[in-house]
Design a protein around this motif. Structure first.
Motif, short mmCIF file in Angstrom:
data_model
loop_
_atom_site.label_atom_id
_atom_site.label_comp_id
_atom_site.label_asym_id
_atom_site.label_seq_id
_atom_site.Cartn_x
_atom_site.Cartn_y
_atom_site.Cartn_z
N ASN A 124 5.01 95.54 -42.02
CA ASN A 124 4.93 95.61 -43.33
C ASN A 124 4.78 97.20 -43.96
OD1 ASN A 124 4.97 95.35 -46.24
ND2 ASN A 124 3.89 93.58 -46.25
N THR A 125 6.03 97.87 -43.86
CA THR A 125 5.57 99.27 -44.46
C THR A 125 5.35 99.29 -45.78
OG1 THR A 125 8.16 99.42 -44.84
CG2 THR A 125 7.38 100.12 -42.76
N THR A 126 5.84 98.78 -46.77
CA THR A 126 5.38 98.66 -48.16
C THR A 126 3.86 98.69 -48.14
OG1 THR A 126 7.44 97.52 -48.64
CG2 THR A 126 5.78 97.53 -50.23
N MET A 127 3.12 97.79 -47.56
CA MET A 127 1.82 97.81 -47.46
C MET A 127 1.10 98.93 -47.00
SD MET A 127 -0.61 94.63 -45.91
CE MET A 127 -0.65 95.51 -44.36
N TYR A 128 1.92 99.30 -45.95
CA TYR A 128 0.97 100.39 -45.30
C TYR A 128 1.17 101.94 -46.01
CZ TYR A 128 -0.77 98.22 -41.22
OH TYR A 128 -1.55 97.47 -40.27
N LYS A 129 2.52 101.95 -46.92
CA LYS A 129 2.69 103.11 -47.71
C LYS A 129 1.77 103.09 -48.97
CE LYS A 129 7.18 104.21 -48.65
NZ LYS A 129 8.49 104.07 -48.19
N LEU A 130 1.27 102.01 -49.39
CA LEU A 130 0.64 101.64 -50.70
C LEU A 130 -0.76 102.11 -49.95
CD1 LEU A 130 2.01 98.83 -52.64
CD2 LEU A 130 1.99 101.17 -53.20
N ILE A 131 -1.08 101.48 -48.89
CA ILE A 131 -2.55 101.90 -48.31
C ILE A 131 -2.72 103.52 -48.29
CG2 ILE A 131 -3.87 101.79 -46.28
CD1 ILE A 131 -3.04 98.93 -45.93
N ALA A 132 -1.78 103.94 -47.75
CA ALA A 132 -1.97 105.47 -47.87
C ALA A 132 -1.77 106.20 -48.92
CB ALA A 132 -0.51 105.88 -47.05
N PHE A 133 -1.00 105.57 -50.10
CA PHE A 133 -1.21 106.28 -51.54
C PHE A 133 -2.65 106.04 -51.92
CE2 PHE A 133 3.19 106.59 -51.91
CZ PHE A 133 3.34 107.89 -52.51
N SER A 134 -3.38 104.99 -51.69
CA SER A 134 -4.57 104.46 -52.61
C SER A 134 -5.56 105.33 -51.61
CB SER A 134 -4.72 103.16 -52.53
OG SER A 134 -4.18 102.25 -51.65
N LEU A 135 -5.52 105.19 -50.08
CA LEU A 135 -6.55 106.12 -49.51
C LEU A 135 -6.57 107.43 -50.04
CD1 LEU A 135 -6.51 104.82 -45.85
CD2 LEU A 135 -8.32 104.41 -47.30
N SER A 136 -5.42 107.98 -50.00
CA SER A 136 -5.64 109.25 -50.41
C SER A 136 -5.84 109.78 -51.97
CB SER A 136 -3.85 109.74 -50.16
OG SER A 136 -3.56 111.26 -50.40
N GLY A 137 -5.51 108.82 -52.68
CA GLY A 137 -5.93 108.91 -54.08
C GLY A 137 -7.61 108.68 -54.14
N PHE A 138 -8.19 107.97 -53.13
CA PHE A 138 -9.50 107.55 -53.21
C PHE A 138 -10.14 109.02 -52.77
CE2 PHE A 138 -13.39 106.73 -51.18
CZ PHE A 138 -14.19 106.06 -52.07
N PHE A 139 -9.72 109.79 -51.66
CA PHE A 139 -10.26 110.93 -51.10
C PHE A 139 -10.28 112.04 -52.28
CE2 PHE A 139 -9.86 108.49 -47.14
CZ PHE A 139 -11.36 108.31 -47.03
N ALA A 140 -9.13 112.26 -52.70
CA ALA A 140 -8.76 113.04 -53.74
C ALA A 140 -9.58 112.91 -55.20
CB ALA A 140 -7.35 113.40 -54.05
N GLY A 141 -9.59 111.51 -55.34
CA GLY A 141 -10.56 111.59 -56.36
C GLY A 141 -11.93 111.70 -56.47
N ILE A 142 -12.44 111.48 -55.17
CA ILE A 142 -14.01 111.87 -54.79
C ILE A 142 -13.97 113.35 -55.05
CG2 ILE A 142 -15.79 111.98 -53.11
CD1 ILE A 142 -15.66 109.28 -53.12
N SER A 143 -13.03 113.95 -54.59
CA SER A 143 -13.28 115.66 -54.61
C SER A 143 -13.11 116.17 -55.94
CB SER A 143 -12.00 116.12 -53.71
OG SER A 143 -10.91 116.21 -54.28
N GLY A 144 -12.17 115.13 -56.80
CA GLY A 144 -12.16 115.55 -58.03
C GLY A 144 -13.32 115.33 -59.10
#
Lengths: 255, 346
Positions: free
Chosen positions: B214-234
């Protein structure tokens, strides 16, 4: 009355003005190998892509074990047990060959059917061994030749433990000896059983192929397509004598 | 006692046989140790500040690599996640008086939400179209922030946030340890089963779908993981600078992270981290010639990319290490036979 395994009815798909498949209907039984032949541009690959869900038909429907899969997502269809290969090979070029197969091993269906296999690497390696390229498992996929890419496609498809396997020119780019080997492997896969840690359900198959000699040895039934329409459905012995088939390959004329 | 000795001995053997054999692993070890003992050696607050900021941006750069390098969803608006993390932490801190250890993770969760909001419409796009669309999101958010100055502080931003800790050394350790942990987590993610799928989605999405994933799910996981780590740095940035302003959402912020990643080598996680720790101090060093600073920086980046198109760090790594032709295990460049399979190295 058991449900038909795969039931394709009145499938239509057009690209602009061209009807790639026009009112195609046929059934596949659970234990059959079907050869799909026809001249270039007859709509064979389109038909396979419609079944795997990569393309969506304009009308008509496809039923798998009585379940309508016409509008389902590609990955849901694969997880029901239909796996296909691509005619123009699409490997993950920058990944090692074994990682190419591991992606298939990570699909929910493959994880479920082989749950006693904890290491997907082992399972992927067995799929590669079946296809005959396990000795190159760690090379990058971009180093493979055309024939080996075909085998990689086959390995990737069988790693999802399919019940219906759609092979698009599995012998393309293989030498005559390799073709024989591949044909034998396909026959063996069809019988089912276990190949190392890889479990085979003994899938039904639809095979598109232009090397008719090799194809006729392994198939139970042949479907001939021309201009998107089913011209003939008969046994491999009859197909060479079938007037409609001769017409679509050689044309009609007075002698 | 003998059990302890056994484990110590085992640890030592692992260290000797797995770490000391490869120069890149030694460098990583030195990097970790050096960062952890830095305040004990150098008292200079300015140098410490540079390392803190570099650590914050290292998390940010690595998170871009996770999304754009691995999954191939090229994001030119990565400042959005940084800005949402910063503003989220700032608003939580100012409005509810929440301490930094609560506001930063919660701000990061808001950034995950932002990741999903960006990710869902972007699922249909790929390549250049995706990149250009993502470019718009931080600009949209920046103008939204300007329209509600009573909550967000408008152009002035929100100042006077709570400190991370009271002393500079404590600040340093909080940020650096967070950075080391998060970067290791990111690296482990990309090294896991999920990482294989991310790689494969970058290479050919249709083929991944046809493999039953399910590539849709994995792309959303990638977006949210990336958002989480970038959010921590912010969030860390906001609490360290004690201000969250519109500058965190600037276009230059989005492109800086791309420069870091391309310079350090994409699809590695350690590449961008190393690049930040090289380029950030370099930019500070070039302050000696203020009027030439940007030009010299651009020239250095340009020259490096011209001669090392794969990025600086992978280039260096390939110089000091070679891959065994048989088993693909990496070896020091001067070895004549592979350390695992004993095959001859060419």
């Amino acid at each position: 009355m058991a449900l038909p395994f795969l039931e394709v009815s009145n499938l239509k798909k057009g690209f602009g003005g061209l009807m790639a498949t026009n009112n195609v209907s046929f059934n596949v039984a659970r234990d059959e190998i079907i050869g799909l032949i026809g001249p270039n541009g007859a709509g064979k690959t389109t038909l396979l892509r419609l079944i795997t869900g990569i393309l969506k038909p304009d009308s008509g429907n496809i039923k798998f074990r009585g379940k309508d899969i016409t509008r389902m997502k590609v990955w849901d269809i694969v997880n029901l047990g239909i796996a296909g290969t691509f005619q123009n090979m699409r490997p993950f070029r920058r990944l090692p060959i074994i990682a190419n197969v591991m992606v298939s091993c990570l699909s929910p269906r493959a994880l479920k059917t082989g749950e006693w296999v904890k290491r997907i690497e082992a399972k992927a390696l067995d799929a590669l061994e079946f296809a005959g390229i396990s000795d190159m498992a760690l090379e990058k996929a971009s180093t493979l030749s055309q024939g080996d890419l075909k085998r990689l496609e086959v390995a990737r498809a069988i790693a999802t433990d399919p019940e219906l396997l759609l092979l698009d020119e599995p012998f393309g780019g293989l030498s005559p000896a390799e073709t024989d080997l591949m044909a034998k492997s396909i026959k063996r896969l069809h019988k089912g059983g276990r190949f190392g840690r890889l479990h085979s359900e003994g899938p039904a198959m639809i095979i598109i192929e232009h090397k008719l000699q090799a194809l006729m040895k392994i198939v139970d039934r042949v479907i001939v397509l021309n201009y998107g329409e089913v011209v003939a459905q008969c046994s491999p012995e009859e197909v060479v004598k079938h007037p409609a088939v001769i017409e679509c390959y050689l044309g009609k004329g007075e002698i | 006692m003998s059990l302890l000795r056994y484990h110590l001995r085992k640890l030592f053997m692992i260290f000797k046989n797995e770490v000391l054999v490869l120069p890149s692993r030694i460098v990583v070890c030195i990097f970790f140790i050096l960062l952890l003992i830095w305040p004990l050696i150098f008292e200079d607050p300015y140098a410490m500040r540079i390392v803190i900021l570099a650590s914050i941006f290292a998390i940010f750069a690595a998170s871009w690599d996770l999304l754009s390098g691995f999954t191939g969803q090229i994001n030119f608006g990565h400042a959005l996640f940084f800005g949402v993390g910063a503003y989220g932490a700032a608003i939580l801190n100012r409005q509810t008086g929440m301490p930094p250890w609560g506001s930063i993770p919660l701000g990061a969760l808001i950034a995950v939400l932002a990741g999903l909001i960006v990710g869902i419409p972007c699922l249909r796009l790929r390549g250049t179209y995706l990149a250009l669309t993502t470019l718009a999101f931080p600009i949209i958010l920046a103008s939204l922030i300007m329209t509600a100055p009573e909550y967000t502080g408008g152009e002035m931003g929100m100042s006077g946030l709570a400190r991370l800790a009271m002393s500079r050394t404590a600040n340093y350790y909080i940020v650096v340890v967070t950075m080391l942990v998060l970067v290791t987590v990111m690296w482990k993610i990309t090294d896991s089963r999920m990482g294989i799928i991310f790689h494969a989605i970058r290479e050919d999405e249709l083929a991944v779908k046809a493999a039953g994933i399910n590539t849709t799910m994995y792309k959303l996981i990638a977006f949210s993981l990336s958002g989480f780590f970038a959010g921590i740095s912010g969030g860390l940035y906001a609490h360290f600078m004690r201000i969250a302003g519109p500058s965190t959402l600037e276009v230059s912020m989005s492109f800086q992270v791309v420069i870091w990643c391309v310079f350090g080598g994409m699809v590695t996680i350690w590449g961008p981290v190393g690049a930040v720790f090289i380029l950030f101090p370099l930019l500070e060093f070039l302050r000696m010639w203020p009027e030439w600073r940007e030009l010299m920086f651009a020239l250095i980046v340009l020259i490096i990319l011209l001669y090392m198109p794969g990025g600086l760090l992978p280039w260096v790594r390939n110089k000091i290490e070679t891959e065994c032709p048989r088993c693909k295990i990496r070896n020091v460049a001067f070895r004549s036979s592979c350390r695992v399979c004993a095959a001859e190295m060419k």
